[in-house]
Scaffold this motif. Structure first.
Motif, PDB file in Angstrom:
ATOM      1  N   ALA A  41       0.832  -1.208   0.000  1.00  0.00           N
ATOM      2  CA  ALA A  41       0.000   0.000   0.000  1.00  0.00           C
ATOM      3  C   ALA A  41       0.866   1.258   0.000  1.00  0.00           C
ATOM      4  CB  ALA A  41      -0.930  -0.004   1.206  1.00  0.00           C
ATOM      5  N   ARG A  42       1.916   1.259   0.823  1.00  0.00           N
ATOM      6  CA  ARG A  42       2.811   2.433   0.866  1.00  0.00           C
ATOM      7  C   ARG A  42       3.490   2.646  -0.481  1.00  0.00           C
ATOM      8  NH1 ARG A  42       4.194   0.519   6.027  1.00  0.00           N
ATOM      9  NH2 ARG A  42       6.092  -0.447   5.204  1.00  0.00           N
ATOM     10  N   ALA A  43       3.896   1.552  -1.129  1.00  0.00           N
ATOM     11  CA  ALA A  43       4.549   1.671  -2.437  1.00  0.00           C
ATOM     12  C   ALA A  43       3.608   2.285  -3.468  1.00  0.00           C
ATOM     13  CB  ALA A  43       5.023   0.304  -2.910  1.00  0.00           C
ATOM     14  N   ALA A  44       2.305   2.072  -3.275  1.00  0.00           N
ATOM     15  CA  ALA A  44       1.313   2.646  -4.191  1.00  0.00           C
ATOM     16  C   ALA A  44       0.894   4.044  -3.766  1.00  0.00           C
ATOM     17  CB  ALA A  44       0.082   1.738  -4.255  1.00  0.00           C
ATOM     18  N   GLY A  45       1.423   4.513  -2.635  1.00  0.00           N
ATOM     19  CA  GLY A  45       1.061   5.831  -2.136  1.00  0.00           C
ATOM     20  C   GLY A  45      -0.317   5.854  -1.497  1.00  0.00           C
ATOM     21  N   LEU A  46      -0.756   4.696  -0.993  1.00  0.00           N
ATOM     22  CA  LEU A  46      -2.086   4.576  -0.404  1.00  0.00           C
ATOM     23  C   LEU A  46      -1.992   3.991   1.000  1.00  0.00           C
ATOM     24  CD1 LEU A  46      -3.883   3.084  -3.537  1.00  0.00           C
ATOM     25  CD2 LEU A  46      -4.082   5.426  -2.699  1.00  0.00           C
ATOM     26  N   SER A  47      -3.100   4.009   1.695  1.00  0.00           N
ATOM     27  CA  SER A  47      -3.145   3.444   3.032  1.00  0.00           C
ATOM     28  C   SER A  47      -3.557   1.977   2.979  1.00  0.00           C
ATOM     29  CB  SER A  47      -4.164   4.208   3.893  1.00  0.00           C
ATOM     30  OG  SER A  47      -5.479   3.987   3.390  1.00  0.00           O
ATOM     31  N   ARG A  48      -3.320   1.269   4.082  1.00  0.00           N
ATOM     32  CA  ARG A  48      -3.758  -0.117   4.200  1.00  0.00           C
ATOM     33  C   ARG A  48      -5.277  -0.203   4.021  1.00  0.00           C
ATOM     34  NH1 ARG A  48      -1.742  -4.530   7.553  1.00  0.00           N
ATOM     35  NH2 ARG A  48      -3.437  -5.940   8.145  1.00  0.00           N
ATOM     36  N   ARG A  49      -5.970   0.786   4.587  1.00  0.00           N
ATOM     37  CA  ARG A  49      -7.435   0.802   4.469  1.00  0.00           C
ATOM     38  C   ARG A  49      -7.858   0.933   3.007  1.00  0.00           C
ATOM     39  NH1 ARG A  49     -11.474   5.015   7.670  1.00  0.00           N
ATOM     40  NH2 ARG A  49     -13.415   4.254   6.760  1.00  0.00           N
ATOM     41  N   ALA A  50      -7.140   1.766   2.267  1.00  0.00           N
ATOM     42  CA  ALA A  50      -7.465   1.938   0.844  1.00  0.00           C
ATOM     43  C   ALA A  50      -7.260   0.625   0.092  1.00  0.00           C
ATOM     44  CB  ALA A  50      -6.609   3.041   0.242  1.00  0.00           C
ATOM     45  N   LEU A  51      -6.182  -0.089   0.429  1.00  0.00           N
ATOM     46  CA  LEU A  51      -5.939  -1.383  -0.230  1.00  0.00           C
ATOM     47  C   LEU A  51      -7.106  -2.333   0.029  1.00  0.00           C
ATOM     48  CD1 LEU A  51      -2.631  -3.373  -0.402  1.00  0.00           C
ATOM     49  CD2 LEU A  51      -4.740  -4.527   0.274  1.00  0.00           C
ATOM     50  N   SER A  53     -10.076  -1.619   0.586  1.00  0.00           N
ATOM     51  CA  SER A  53     -11.319  -1.213  -0.077  1.00  0.00           C
ATOM     52  C   SER A  53     -11.392  -1.785  -1.494  1.00  0.00           C
ATOM     53  CB  SER A  53     -11.420   0.321  -0.121  1.00  0.00           C
ATOM     54  OG  SER A  53     -10.484   0.869  -1.038  1.00  0.00           O
ATOM     55  N   HIS A  54     -10.252  -2.234  -2.016  1.00  0.00           N
ATOM     56  CA  HIS A  54     -10.201  -2.824  -3.356  1.00  0.00           C
ATOM     57  C   HIS A  54     -10.067  -4.347  -3.321  1.00  0.00           C
ATOM     58  CE1 HIS A  54      -9.907   0.930  -5.654  1.00  0.00           C
ATOM     59  NE2 HIS A  54      -9.154   1.385  -4.670  1.00  0.00           N
ATOM     60  N   PHE A  55      -9.348  -4.860  -2.325  1.00  0.00           N
ATOM     61  CA  PHE A  55      -9.056  -6.296  -2.251  1.00  0.00           C
ATOM     62  C   PHE A  55      -9.344  -6.813  -0.847  1.00  0.00           C
ATOM     63  CE2 PHE A  55      -6.198  -4.342  -5.360  1.00  0.00           C
ATOM     64  CZ  PHE A  55      -6.528  -5.065  -6.497  1.00  0.00           C
ATOM     65  N   ASP A  56      -9.956  -7.979  -0.768  1.00  0.00           N
ATOM     66  CA  ASP A  56     -10.323  -8.535   0.534  1.00  0.00           C
ATOM     67  C   ASP A  56      -9.107  -8.859   1.390  1.00  0.00           C
ATOM     68  OD1 ASP A  56     -12.986  -8.340  -0.083  1.00  0.00           O
ATOM     69  OD2 ASP A  56     -13.175 -10.423  -0.754  1.00  0.00           O
ATOM     70  N   ASP A  57      -8.050  -9.333   0.729  1.00  0.00           N
ATOM     71  CA  ASP A  57      -6.837  -9.695   1.460  1.00  0.00           C
ATOM     72  C   ASP A  57      -5.657  -9.756   0.489  1.00  0.00           C
ATOM     73  OD1 ASP A  57      -7.173 -12.098   0.057  1.00  0.00           O
ATOM     74  OD2 ASP A  57      -8.159 -13.088   1.745  1.00  0.00           O
ATOM     75  N   ARG A  58      -4.500 -10.116   0.999  1.00  0.00           N
ATOM     76  CA  ARG A  58      -3.286 -10.168   0.185  1.00  0.00           C
ATOM     77  C   ARG A  58      -3.432 -11.183  -0.954  1.00  0.00           C
ATOM     78  NH1 ARG A  58       1.682 -12.826   0.187  1.00  0.00           N
ATOM     79  NH2 ARG A  58       3.545 -11.524  -0.090  1.00  0.00           N
ATOM     80  N   ASP A  59      -4.033 -12.326  -0.654  1.00  0.00           N
ATOM     81  CA  ASP A  59      -4.205 -13.360  -1.682  1.00  0.00           C
ATOM     82  C   ASP A  59      -5.085 -12.861  -2.829  1.00  0.00           C
ATOM     83  OD1 ASP A  59      -2.602 -15.157  -0.400  1.00  0.00           O
ATOM     84  OD2 ASP A  59      -4.233 -16.274   0.526  1.00  0.00           O
ATOM     85  N   ALA A  60      -6.115 -12.100  -2.497  1.00  0.00           N
ATOM     86  CA  ALA A  60      -7.002 -11.560  -3.539  1.00  0.00           C
ATOM     87  C   ALA A  60      -6.236 -10.589  -4.436  1.00  0.00           C
ATOM     88  CB  ALA A  60      -8.199 -10.866  -2.910  1.00  0.00           C
TER      89      ALA A  60
END
Length: 203
Positions: A41-51, A53-60
């Motif tokens: 998420a940090r590498a994308a310039g976003l928060s964990r919460r933002a991640l 909101s798009h994907f249920d988990d790391r596997d997704a």
């Protein structure tokens, strides 16, 4: 600003954020296969919460990364010129796919590892159909091996491609040439023939 412009901008931002997360995942996981969702998420310039909101988990997230990469391979395969003898068409296809995989080798390797290869194979149906068509043509021409059933040869080609993408270091000198020679070899060409076909495919 109109009343409808804000929702449109929000949708565009969401699409851009999702694409950014997929790109960041491929780059971050290439450097550290165990990278956390926070790191991605940090590498994308976003928060964990933002991640989340798009994907249920790391596997997704990883599954979506695999799906997007496989679809890019389908697009690449669709643009490759397959005129001429089957070995030349196979070499051109292998070169194009290797070039696509080399830039995102970690993502490609994950997509083709034992735990994901079944899912990836289904997405790559257009590429696999193209390989089967070329191998069948080569069998009819007598330019590719005819000692095995056409589907077996196509499967051997797929497995050779999977092995070089997942095991071969893309930074080594002429990695693309090594990959193509391996694929042509299992398709029935000797090393001198493979060298000649590779040179023609690159011309």
């Amino acid at each position: 600003m109109t009343d409808s412009s804000a929702p449109r901008r929000t949708r565009r931002d969401a699409v851009a954020n999702r694409a950014g997360l997929l790109t960041a995942a491929a780059q971050t996981l290439a450097a550290d296969p165990n990278a956390s969702v926070d790191t991605i998420a940090r590498a994308a310039g976003l928060s964990r919460r933002a991640l989340y909101s798009h994907f249920d988990d790391r596997d997704a997230l990883i599954r979506e990364m695999i799906h997007a990469g496989a679809e890019r391979f389908n697009v690449v395969a669709d643009t490759v010129d397959d005129d001429g003898p089957a070995p030349l068409a196979l070499a051109r296809l292998a070169l194009a796919l290797w070039e696509g995989a080399a830039h995102v080798q970690f993502a490609a390797a994950v997509a083709l590892d034992d735990s994901h290869v079944g899912e990836t194979a289904a997405i790559l149906t257009p590429v696999r159909r193209r390989v089967l068509e070329i191998v069948d043509r080569g069998r009819c021409e007598g330019t590719l091996r005819g000692d095995l059933h056409v589907t077996t040869v196509a499967r051997l080609v797929e497995e050779a491609a999977r092995t070089v993408i997942t095991r071969l270091d893309s930074s080594r000198p002429d990695a693309a040439g090594v990959a193509v020679r391996a694929i042509l070899g299992v398709a029935g060409l000797g090393w001198r023939e493979a060298d000649a076909v590779l040179a023609e495919a690159r011309a």
